[in-house]
Structure formats: structure tokens, C-alpha cells
Design a protein around this motif. Structure first.
Motif, PDB file in Angstrom:
ATOM      1  N   VAL A  95     -68.895  61.742  91.318  1.00 51.80           N
ATOM      2  CA  VAL A  95     -70.289  61.842  90.881  1.00 51.80           C
ATOM      3  C   VAL A  95     -70.856  60.431  90.712  1.00 51.80           C
ATOM      4  CG1 VAL A  95     -71.859  62.746  89.132  1.00 51.80           C
ATOM      5  CG2 VAL A  95     -69.731  63.974  89.660  1.00 51.80           C
ATOM      6  N   ALA A  96     -71.930  60.142  91.409  1.00 47.33           N
ATOM      7  CA  ALA A  96     -72.524  58.806  91.390  1.00 47.33           C
ATOM      8  C   ALA A  96     -73.389  58.636  90.143  1.00 47.33           C
ATOM      9  CB  ALA A  96     -73.352  58.578  92.645  1.00 47.33           C
ATOM     10  N   HIS A  97     -72.942  57.782  89.254  1.00 50.57           N
ATOM     11  CA  HIS A  97     -73.578  57.548  87.955  1.00 50.57           C
ATOM     12  C   HIS A  97     -74.922  56.839  88.095  1.00 50.57           C
ATOM     13  CE1 HIS A  97     -73.640  55.243  83.956  1.00 50.57           C
ATOM     14  NE2 HIS A  97     -73.807  56.519  83.644  1.00 50.57           N
ATOM     15  N   ARG A  98     -75.976  57.567  87.790  1.00 49.78           N
ATOM     16  CA  ARG A  98     -77.340  57.054  87.955  1.00 49.78           C
ATOM     17  C   ARG A  98     -77.567  56.616  89.403  1.00 49.78           C
ATOM     18  NH1 ARG A  98     -77.458  53.218  82.457  1.00 49.78           N
ATOM     19  NH2 ARG A  98     -76.297  54.690  81.157  1.00 49.78           N
TER      20      ARG A  98
ATOM     21  N   ILE B 119     -57.995  72.865  77.448  1.00 50.57           N
ATOM     22  CA  ILE B 119     -59.379  73.162  77.831  1.00 50.57           C
ATOM     23  C   ILE B 119     -59.388  74.104  79.033  1.00 50.57           C
ATOM     24  CG2 ILE B 119     -61.552  72.182  78.662  1.00 50.57           C
ATOM     25  CD1 ILE B 119     -60.931  71.431  75.763  1.00 50.57           C
ATOM     26  N   HIS B 120     -58.577  73.793  80.031  1.00 53.00           N
ATOM     27  CA  HIS B 120     -58.507  74.625  81.237  1.00 53.00           C
ATOM     28  C   HIS B 120     -57.953  76.016  80.934  1.00 53.00           C
ATOM     29  CE1 HIS B 120     -58.447  70.886  84.070  1.00 53.00           C
ATOM     30  NE2 HIS B 120     -59.669  71.313  83.836  1.00 53.00           N
ATOM     31  N   ASP B 121     -56.906  76.068  80.130  1.00 51.29           N
ATOM     32  CA  ASP B 121     -56.280  77.358  79.816  1.00 51.29           C
ATOM     33  C   ASP B 121     -57.238  78.290  79.079  1.00 51.29           C
ATOM     34  OD1 ASP B 121     -53.981  76.475  81.012  1.00 51.29           O
ATOM     35  OD2 ASP B 121     -52.933  76.003  79.138  1.00 51.29           O
ATOM     36  N   ALA B 122     -58.197  77.704  78.379  1.00 51.78           N
ATOM     37  CA  ALA B 122     -59.185  78.507  77.652  1.00 51.78           C
ATOM     38  C   ALA B 122     -60.342  78.934  78.555  1.00 51.78           C
ATOM     39  CB  ALA B 122     -59.720  77.733  76.449  1.00 51.78           C
ATOM     40  N   GLY B 123     -60.297  78.526  79.830  1.00 49.80           N
ATOM     41  CA  GLY B 123     -61.325  78.953  80.783  1.00 49.80           C
ATOM     42  C   GLY B 123     -62.480  77.987  80.945  1.00 49.80           C
ATOM     43  N   PHE B 124     -62.329  76.754  80.437  1.00 47.57           N
ATOM     44  CA  PHE B 124     -63.397  75.758  80.540  1.00 47.57           C
ATOM     45  C   PHE B 124     -63.014  74.657  81.526  1.00 47.57           C
ATOM     46  CE2 PHE B 124     -63.752  77.537  76.225  1.00 47.57           C
ATOM     47  CZ  PHE B 124     -65.070  77.960  76.251  1.00 47.57           C
ATOM     48  N   GLU B 125     -64.007  73.876  81.933  1.00 48.30           N
ATOM     49  CA  GLU B 125     -63.776  72.754  82.836  1.00 48.30           C
ATOM     50  C   GLU B 125     -63.723  71.455  82.047  1.00 48.30           C
ATOM     51  OE1 GLU B 125     -66.567  72.694  86.082  1.00 48.30           O
ATOM     52  OE2 GLU B 125     -66.589  74.881  86.219  1.00 48.30           O
ATOM     53  N   TYR B 126     -63.093  70.441  82.678  1.00 49.55           N
ATOM     54  CA  TYR B 126     -63.051  69.123  82.043  1.00 49.55           C
ATOM     55  C   TYR B 126     -63.474  68.068  83.061  1.00 49.55           C
ATOM     56  CZ  TYR B 126     -61.857  65.509  78.763  1.00 49.55           C
ATOM     57  OH  TYR B 126     -61.956  64.459  77.881  1.00 49.55           O
ATOM     58  N   HIS B 127     -64.513  67.330  82.713  1.00 46.88           N
ATOM     59  CA  HIS B 127     -65.049  66.261  83.544  1.00 46.88           C
ATOM     60  C   HIS B 127     -65.009  64.960  82.741  1.00 46.88           C
ATOM     61  CE1 HIS B 127     -66.917  69.263  86.376  1.00 46.88           C
ATOM     62  NE2 HIS B 127     -66.735  70.001  85.301  1.00 46.88           N
ATOM     63  N   THR B 128     -65.139  63.825  83.428  1.00 47.68           N
ATOM     64  CA  THR B 128     -65.057  62.561  82.693  1.00 47.68           C
ATOM     65  C   THR B 128     -65.979  61.497  83.280  1.00 47.68           C
ATOM     66  OG1 THR B 128     -63.489  60.984  81.715  1.00 47.68           O
ATOM     67  CG2 THR B 128     -63.135  61.587  84.025  1.00 47.68           C
ATOM     68  N   TRP B 129     -66.348  60.525  82.445  1.00 43.65           N
ATOM     69  CA  TRP B 129     -67.244  59.420  82.815  1.00 43.65           C
ATOM     70  C   TRP B 129     -66.882  58.180  82.010  1.00 43.65           C
ATOM     71  CZ3 TRP B 129     -69.976  57.834  78.445  1.00 43.65           C
ATOM     72  CH2 TRP B 129     -70.015  58.759  77.367  1.00 43.65           C
ATOM     73  N   THR B 130     -67.391  57.028  82.315  1.00 40.32           N
ATOM     74  CA  THR B 130     -67.771  56.511  83.626  1.00 40.32           C
ATOM     75  C   THR B 130     -66.621  55.595  84.050  1.00 40.32           C
ATOM     76  OG1 THR B 130     -70.124  56.580  83.095  1.00 40.32           O
ATOM     77  CG2 THR B 130     -69.455  55.100  84.887  1.00 40.32           C
TER      78      THR B 130
ATOM     79  N   ILE C 210     -65.139  62.998  88.380  1.00 37.39           N
ATOM     80  CA  ILE C 210     -65.168  61.653  87.809  1.00 37.39           C
ATOM     81  C   ILE C 210     -66.524  61.052  88.134  1.00 37.39           C
ATOM     82  CG2 ILE C 210     -64.270  59.301  88.023  1.00 37.39           C
ATOM     83  CD1 ILE C 210     -61.521  60.481  88.564  1.00 37.39           C
ATOM     84  N   THR C 211     -67.210  60.588  87.115  1.00 34.37           N
ATOM     85  CA  THR C 211     -68.489  59.913  87.307  1.00 34.37           C
ATOM     86  C   THR C 211     -68.242  58.411  87.383  1.00 34.37           C
ATOM     87  OG1 THR C 211     -69.734  61.645  86.177  1.00 34.37           O
ATOM     88  CG2 THR C 211     -70.763  59.485  86.302  1.00 34.37           C
ATOM     89  N   THR C 212     -68.879  57.767  88.366  1.00 33.79           N
ATOM     90  CA  THR C 212     -68.627  56.350  88.621  1.00 33.79           C
ATOM     91  C   THR C 212     -69.876  55.664  89.151  1.00 33.79           C
ATOM     92  OG1 THR C 212     -67.286  54.804  89.948  1.00 33.79           O
ATOM     93  CG2 THR C 212     -67.782  56.936  90.941  1.00 33.79           C
ATOM     94  N   ASP C 213     -69.958  54.350  88.916  1.00 32.04           N
ATOM     95  CA  ASP C 213     -71.037  53.549  89.493  1.00 32.04           C
ATOM     96  C   ASP C 213     -70.735  53.181  90.937  1.00 32.04           C
ATOM     97  OD1 ASP C 213     -72.284  53.427  86.955  1.00 32.04           O
ATOM     98  OD2 ASP C 213     -71.097  51.675  86.399  1.00 32.04           O
ATOM     99  N   ARG C 214     -69.464  53.405  91.367  1.00 33.89           N
ATOM    100  CA  ARG C 214     -68.991  52.938  92.673  1.00 33.89           C
ATOM    101  C   ARG C 214     -68.414  54.116  93.469  1.00 33.89           C
ATOM    102  NH1 ARG C 214     -64.922  48.162  91.044  1.00 33.89           N
ATOM    103  NH2 ARG C 214     -65.407  47.386  93.131  1.00 33.89           N
ATOM    104  N   PRO C 215     -69.230  55.050  93.907  1.00 31.90           N
ATOM    105  CA  PRO C 215     -68.703  56.280  94.509  1.00 31.90           C
ATOM    106  C   PRO C 215     -67.852  56.065  95.757  1.00 31.90           C
ATOM    107  CG  PRO C 215     -71.084  56.117  94.810  1.00 31.90           C
ATOM    108  CD  PRO C 215     -70.699  55.073  93.819  1.00 31.90           C
ATOM    109  N   TYR C 216     -68.317  55.254  96.690  1.00 36.00           N
ATOM    110  CA  TYR C 216     -67.551  55.048  97.924  1.00 36.00           C
ATOM    111  C   TYR C 216     -66.252  54.300  97.635  1.00 36.00           C
ATOM    112  CZ  TYR C 216     -66.216  53.367 102.533  1.00 36.00           C
ATOM    113  OH  TYR C 216     -65.505  53.086 103.673  1.00 36.00           O
ATOM    114  N   TRP C 217     -66.335  53.227  96.879  1.00 32.15           N
ATOM    115  CA  TRP C 217     -65.172  52.398  96.557  1.00 32.15           C
ATOM    116  C   TRP C 217     -64.098  53.228  95.857  1.00 32.15           C
ATOM    117  CZ3 TRP C 217     -62.628  51.112  92.060  1.00 32.15           C
ATOM    118  CH2 TRP C 217     -61.751  50.020  92.123  1.00 32.15           C
ATOM    119  N   LEU C 218     -64.508  54.022  94.890  1.00 35.04           N
ATOM    120  CA  LEU C 218     -63.529  54.780  94.114  1.00 35.04           C
ATOM    121  C   LEU C 218     -62.876  55.868  94.962  1.00 35.04           C
ATOM    122  CD1 LEU C 218     -62.336  54.831  91.279  1.00 35.04           C
ATOM    123  CD2 LEU C 218     -63.922  56.667  90.722  1.00 35.04           C
TER     124      LEU C 218
END
Length: 273
Positions: free
Chosen positions: A23-26, A222-233, A251-259
Motif C-alpha cells: 500500500v503506497a503511503h500517501r 487476531i486472525h484466529d478471531a476472524g479479523f485481519e491485521y495490517h501494518t504501517w509505515t 504493508i503500507t510504505t512510502d517506497r512501494p516499488y523498492w519494497l
């Protein structure tokens, strides 16, 4: 010996873990001015799975893409977004602060940002205003005729999540969290408390700040309870690999291609061993 075992287990977890959505951060904000059409278009060019933008309500109830409550940091004139009209905000240049080549970039509207989304891609809409923005956002989504599967709402404000779900029960909505701070240190709330909160506000998961305090046991719960887990930045390979091994959805990042390249290269190396 134990260190080698830990490294082996980590590598094995990477070999079976999918690369999370990038996910491209901003937008591609390392290279282009954040929250501008230039940054979002560059993110798509760089192969991002989704873009993330910050949205606020103007004085005349228009929805614009800007992180801060004022324009001081990204424009040459300081206006309070909530006290300004769309016309006033559109007069500002929010590109030149990054580099002269970005001169002329304007604060985009929600509709303009959504219009950049290719088929099959998504936008993570971070709501920076109060829940007052929700009815106006819901109407704009109707007007745009966009597939709601392409829209993800993220917010720190629990009431925003509650209100969004009233309009769109099937839309993905995640609770943002930088976790609790105590004496300048981060502290992860109990799993029980997190799950109670997610159920109470009808969220689909959590989008948490990237800290190594988050471990496999926590994410699994979190997953076992039926929810998703996302992270930033995340803008470095080591942290991204760690959260990939935990099985996060994005994963949210300022560097989408690089990451993405770093994660794909690492997987290729592991698979050759």
C-alpha cells in the motif's frame, strides 16, 4: 546453535508466507509530494496494490486529500482545512515544497483521487476528520459508482468506523492504532481488549504501527478471531520481512516499488536454497 535454529525457522516462515499487499503511503510519497495526484499516479506506475490517502472535510462540506489539519507544512500559505472552502484550498501549491519539478500540484478531491484507481486495485481512505464527514463520503461513493470492494476505510476514531458500517456493512474498515504509549514507550494492549474493541465497533481488523512488540502470537490471535491485521509505515527490508513472516495482509510504505522488489528478491533467494 539456538540462533541458527531461530534463523532457520524465520526463513521457513518467509518461504511459505505470501508477500503482503503493498500500500503506497500517501502515494509514492518518498519520490513525489504526498497526497497529490502525482504521488498516486506514480504509485500505480510503481506497481502498488493500493494507495493510502488522508481525507478531511472542508468548510463547504467537500472532501479533500491532505494529512494535516492545516496547510502550513505542504503549502506556502497556512489555512485551516476545516475553516476553508474547496476553492480557497485549490489555490494553493502543494507540490513545490518537495521539488520544483512538482510545482503546480493542487490539493485533490476525494473524487479525483478515486478516479486514478485502476481496475482490481484499492484505496485505503484514512479519515482525519470526525464522523461528521461520513454522510458526505457515503454520498460521494454513491456518485462515483465505484465497487465498494475497492475502498477500504481506516481511522483512529472509533465512531467513524461505527458510522461507516451503518452505510456500508460489507465495506472493509480497519481500526488504526499506534498502540498505547507509556513514558514515551509503546505498549501493546491485551489481545482480549483489542478483540473486544474490534467487535464492539464492527471493524474488520486492525491496522497497527510497525513495532517489534507485535509478535506471531498476537497476530495469530487476531486472525484466529476472524479479523485481519495490517501494518504501517515500513520503509526498510528487515521490518518488512518480519511482518511478512507474521502473515499480515498488507504493508503500507512510502517506497512501494523498492519494497516489493526487496521482498520478491528475498523470496527468490530462499526458494533457491
Amino acid at each position: 546453535m539456538w540462533k541458527n535454529i531461530v534463523v532457520f525457522i524465520f526463513l521457513m516462515s518467509l518461504s511459505i508466507a505470501q508477500i503482503p499487499d503493498i500500500v503506497a503511503h500517501r502515494g509514492a510519497s518518498k519520490d513525489a509530494p504526498e497526497n497529490t495526484l502525482a504521488a498516486f499516479e506514480l504509485a500505480w506506475e510503481k506497481g502498488a496494490d493500493a494507495i493510502e490517502g488522508d481525507f478531511r472535510l472542508t468548510k463547504d462540506n467537500k472532501i479533500v486529500c491532505i494529512h494535516d489539519s492545516t496547510t502550513e507544512r505542504t503549502a506556502q500559505q497556512n489555512l485551516v482545512v476545516a475553516d476553508s472552502t474547496l476553492a480557497q484550498l485549490r489555490k494553493l501549491d502543494v507540490g513545490i515544497w518537495k521539488d520544483k519539478k512538482w510545482q503546480g500540484q493542487k490539493i485533490p478531491t476525494f473524487q479525483e483521487v478515486v478516479a486514478t484507481i485502476p481496475d482490481g486495485k484499492k484505496i485505503y481512505v484514512e479519515i482525519k476528520s470526525s464522523a461528521k464527514i461520513v454522510p458526505f463520503l457515503a454520498q460521494e461513493i454513491v456518485d462515483l459508482k465505484i465497487d465498494i470492494k475497492q475502498i477500504v476505510i481506516i481511522a483512529f476514531d472509533k465512531q467513524v468506523i461505527v458510522e461507516i458500517k451503518k452505510y456500508y456493512p460489507l465495506m472493509k474498515v480497519y481500526l488504526l492504532s499506534n498502540f498505547l504509549k507509556k513514558k514515551q514507550q509503546r505498549r501493546i494492549p491485551s489481545t482480549k481488549k483489542i478483540l473486544e474493541t474490534l467487535r464492539q465497533i464492527n471493524a474488520d481488523g486492525i491496522d497497527g504501527i510497525a513495532t517489534f512488540l507485535v509478535g506471531k502470537k498476537f497476530v495469530n490471535a487476531i486472525h484466529d478471531a476472524g479479523f485481519e491485521y495490517h501494518t504501517w509505515t515500513i520503509n526498510d527490508k528487515a521490518t518488512a520481512l518480519y511482518f511478512q513472516s507474521l502473515g499480515v495482509e498488507s504493508i503500507t510504505t512510502d517506497r512501494p516499488y523498492w519494497l516489493r522488489q526487496k521482498l520478491e528478491n528475498e523470496r527468490a533467494i530462499i526458494e533457491q536454497k
